[in-house]
Design an enzyme around this catalytic site. Structure first.
Site, PDB file in Angstrom:
ATOM      1  N   GLN A 291       4.438   6.557  -0.918  1.00  4.49           N
ATOM      2  CA  GLN A 291       4.979   7.136   0.297  1.00  4.49           C
ATOM      3  C   GLN A 291       4.444   6.320   1.465  1.00  4.49           C
ATOM      4  OE1 GLN A 291       2.543  10.983  -0.015  1.00  4.49           O
ATOM      5  NE2 GLN A 291       2.555  10.632   2.200  1.00  4.49           N
TER       6      GLN A 291
ATOM      7  N   LEU B 180       0.822  -1.214   0.000  1.00  8.37           N
ATOM      8  CA  LEU B 180       0.000   0.000   0.000  1.00  8.37           C
ATOM      9  C   LEU B 180       0.855   1.262   0.000  1.00  8.37           C
ATOM     10  CD1 LEU B 180      -2.841  -1.039   2.486  1.00  8.37           C
ATOM     11  CD2 LEU B 180      -2.894  -1.031  -0.026  1.00  8.37           C
ATOM     12  N   HIS B 181       2.046   1.193   0.594  1.00  6.80           N
ATOM     13  CA  HIS B 181       2.919   2.374   0.609  1.00  6.80           C
ATOM     14  C   HIS B 181       3.574   2.620  -0.762  1.00  6.80           C
ATOM     15  CE1 HIS B 181       5.222  -1.036   2.552  1.00  6.80           C
ATOM     16  NE2 HIS B 181       5.831  -0.902   1.397  1.00  6.80           N
ATOM     17  N   HIS B 182       3.314   1.769  -1.722  1.00  5.73           N
ATOM     18  CA  HIS B 182       3.816   1.995  -3.080  1.00  5.73           C
ATOM     19  C   HIS B 182       2.923   2.950  -3.872  1.00  5.73           C
ATOM     20  CE1 HIS B 182       6.723  -1.590  -3.714  1.00  5.73           C
ATOM     21  NE2 HIS B 182       6.639  -1.296  -2.429  1.00  5.73           N
TER      22      HIS B 182
END
Length: 343
Positions: free
Chosen positions: A306, A248-250
């Protein structure tokens, strides 16, 4: 200095930061050449180590002194020995060997991304033509083969949380593991519950490693594979559990929510979502630097990625059609586990 102010920045502090690349290079060379293995049986001189490592004696002596300078070896005259603790985490035959992590955390993949961080800041995302979102990116093969020390404790937590819930079913428990990589999250559950069947979704080059992991862990008869893009590959279903880990942080919040909505479409009502991610906290970045440094890597390595605040992940989950998630953590582990029911 007052309590709410950080110490003044010094030239020595900057010099320490700038020299970190040299320390990383020295560590990586020591691991690549198996210097620590060569010293596992006791003290040795540079020529003996050079012979064991098939390396040049002068070059080996320089490397040994550099490893001693950063505290990984001890030097006494012409003899070198492992520093306390090195025999446990730097000798490749030890069960707690940590040297494989160098292939990930000190890899050319990360360096090639982070050295363009300034350009990524100007552009607002990666400037690399080949990056973490590129199909067949070979970093993910290394990641699938090695995992990290953070992985197994979280996989055990996930399995232990899901087992009491899955025990209520007499039938096969169907699990979709999205961007599965190593597959350890799903396969840990499969090892503890023989009714669990895992559908592993990732790029074809990664799934070759995933399948080898399933065989090594003794769950190949419970393993199924879906090659392709997580946003486009046919998902089939419905599933009892969907695992979305370390991905998910991609993405931006919008893109990550889109992915979770796609997962919600293939989870049966009452089924479970397991979302695993690094998150930033509410405190000062200096008090919890790991997620902020990782977020900088995501900026340099992806188009919109982020590390998001925990509240943002919670909002993504609910916006996608799941109930408010419950947070689970492992001490001294940056990964956060969110478990949510499909409404």
């Amino acid at each position: 200095m007052t309590e709410d102010r950080a110490p003044a920045v010094t030239a020595q502090q900057l010099l320490t930061m700038m020299s970190a690349v040299r320390k990383t290079g020295v560590l990586r060379a020591g691991v690549d050449l198996k210097v620590f293995d060569a010293l596992a049986d006791g003290p040795a001189d540079a020529e003996t180590v050079a012979t064991a490592c098939t390396a040049d004696p002068r070059g080996t002596r320089i490397l040994l002194n550099a490893l001693a300078a950063i505290g990984l070896l001890e030097a006494d005259q012409d003899l070198y020995t492992l520093a306390p603790g090195a025999e446990r985490i730097l000798v490749s035959t030890h069960p707690e060997y940590y040297g494989d992590a160098v292939r990930l955390a000190a890899s050319d993949y990360e360096w090639d991304a982070i050295k363009h961080l300034g350009d990524a800041v100007r552009q607002g995302g990666t400037v690399m033509n080949t990056n973490a979102e590129t199909p067949s990116y070979t970093f993910w093969e290394d990641f699938a083969e090695l995992g990290t020390l953070n992985t197994q404790p979280v996989a055990d937590l996930v399995a232990d949380e899901l087992l009491p819930w899955s025990d209520a079913s007499d039938d096969r428990v169907k699990v979709l593991d999205v961007a599965c990589g190593h597959g350890f999250y799903g396969y840990t559950l499969a090892r503890k519950d023989p009714r669990a069947h895992i559908w592993s979704l990732d790029w074809p080059n990664v799934l070759a490693v995933t399948e080898a992991n399933a065989q090594r862990l003794g769950v190949s008869h419970q393993a199924h594979f879906i090659p392709g893009d997580m946003f486009e590959a046919p998902l089939e279903g419905p599933y009892d559990i969907v695992i979305v880990a370390n991905v998910l942080h991609h993405f931006s919040t919008e893109r990550a929510t889109q992915l979770l909505r796609r997962m919600a479409d293939v989870v049966r009502p009452g089924g479970k979502l397991v979302a695993i991610a690094i998150s930033t906290g509410d405190g000062r970045p200096a008090d919890d630097p790991i997620p902020h440094l990782f977020s900088a890597l995501m900026l340099a390595w992806t188009s919109e990625g982020q590390v998001h605040p925990l509240s943002a992940y919670e909002d993504m989950v609910t916006a996608a059609g799941f109930a408010r998630p419950k947070l689970h953590t492992v001490p001294h582990n940056p990964l956060r586990v969110l478990l949510a029911d499909r409404i």
